[in-house]
Design an enzyme around this catalytic site. Structure first.
Site, mmCIF file in Angstrom:
data_model
loop_
_atom_site.group_PDB
_atom_site.id
_atom_site.type_symbol
_atom_site.label_atom_id
_atom_site.label_comp_id
_atom_site.label_asym_id
_atom_site.label_seq_id
_atom_site.Cartn_x
_atom_site.Cartn_y
_atom_site.Cartn_z
ATOM 1 C CB SER A 27 -13.195 96.624 40.200
ATOM 2 O OG SER A 27 -14.274 96.214 40.059
ATOM 3 C CG ASP A 81 -17.189 99.222 49.416
ATOM 4 O OD1 ASP A 81 -16.547 98.497 47.617
ATOM 5 O OD2 ASP A 81 -17.572 98.501 50.787
ATOM 6 N N GLY A 82 -18.127 100.364 46.770
ATOM 7 C CA GLY A 82 -19.411 99.624 45.988
ATOM 8 C C GLY A 82 -20.022 99.128 45.976
ATOM 9 C CB ALA A 83 -23.571 98.454 46.007
ATOM 10 N N GLY A 97 -17.083 89.234 48.814
ATOM 11 C CA GLY A 97 -15.430 88.747 49.394
ATOM 12 C C GLY A 97 -15.893 89.000 50.637
ATOM 13 C CD GLU A 103 -17.265 95.299 52.207
ATOM 14 O OE1 GLU A 103 -16.283 94.934 50.579
ATOM 15 O OE2 GLU A 103 -18.042 94.181 51.865
#
Length: 224
Positions: A27, A81-83, A97, A103
């Site tokens: 998201s 990117d997120g974490a 995911g 990644e």
């Protein structure tokens, strides 16, 4: 504007002309893709991108961004990117995911890896809130699981969303979601799991993040 949007916009400000930019998945990464596309439209930003997943690739292409394959590249300028978890020493847990291999490849290939997250992702240790995803070769999952259990791991193969079969990654692998004793820190776990035959990749990212943007009710903390 929510916290995810705020950190995504902040991360987009790091992008400069002629960069090759890695796109994360999730998201917050989606907000980043939208922010990049907006800068391309309104500021004539010249960039090419490489996506960590088919989902991000489709979103980027539909937003008008140019997407290359990682097979065409040996290095990229920036990866955002997120974490899922972030420890005090900036170790990350990722891969809840299905794209942790791409990644980690992008994180390693990037000159700068920017992590975008909100305060809820801060933990005292890796594995505090989530099991560690470990991608394994399908024919070797039982042997890999036994080796992981020998170092204190406890877990099972990840089921698919419908709970009527197993999750399969983008590369055709299975995923073991394993929990470990709290005494094993991220660096030690990283080394132990890396040494197990049959493991393709896992979700512990140590010493890869160069900048972390962490949002808390509209305010953004920058960690380096």
């Amino acid at each position: 504007m929510n916290d995810k949007q705020a950190v995504a916009l902040e991360a987009a400000s790091y992008v400069k002309n002629d960069m090759i930019v890695g796109l994360g998945t999730g998201s917050t990464a989606n907000y980043f893709i939208e922010a990049l596309a907006e800068r391309q439209r309104t500021q004539n930003l010249r960039i090419t991108t490489v996506a960590s997943s088919n989902i991000s690739m489709i979103k980027a292409q539909s937003s008008g961004l140019t997407v290359l394959s990682l097979s065409q590249l040996s290095q990229i300028d920036l990866y955002v990117d997120g974490a899922d978890e972030i420890t005090p020493d900036n170790a990350l847990l990722k891969g809840r995911g299905y794209d942790l291999v791409m990644e980690k490849l992008l994180a390693k290939a990037a000159k700068q890896f920017i992590v975008v997250a909100d305060k809820s992702k801060l933990v005292s240790r890796i594995g505090e809130n989530f099991a560690i995803p470990i991608e394994v070769m399908p024919f070797a999952w039982q042997a890999a699981k036994r080796s992981l259990e020998a170092i204190g791991g406890l877990g099972e193969l990840r089921q698919n969303v419908a709970k009527d079969g197993l999750s399969i990654t983008s590369h055709g692998s299975l995923v073991l979601d394993m929990r470990f004793d709290a005494s094993l820190d991220a660096e030690r776990l990283n080394a132990l799991i890396n040494n197990i035959p049959g493991v393709v990749e896992h979700g512990i990212f140590t010493k890869l993040a160069s900048t972390l943007l962490i949002a808390d009710q509209g305010k953004i903390e920058t960690r380096v």
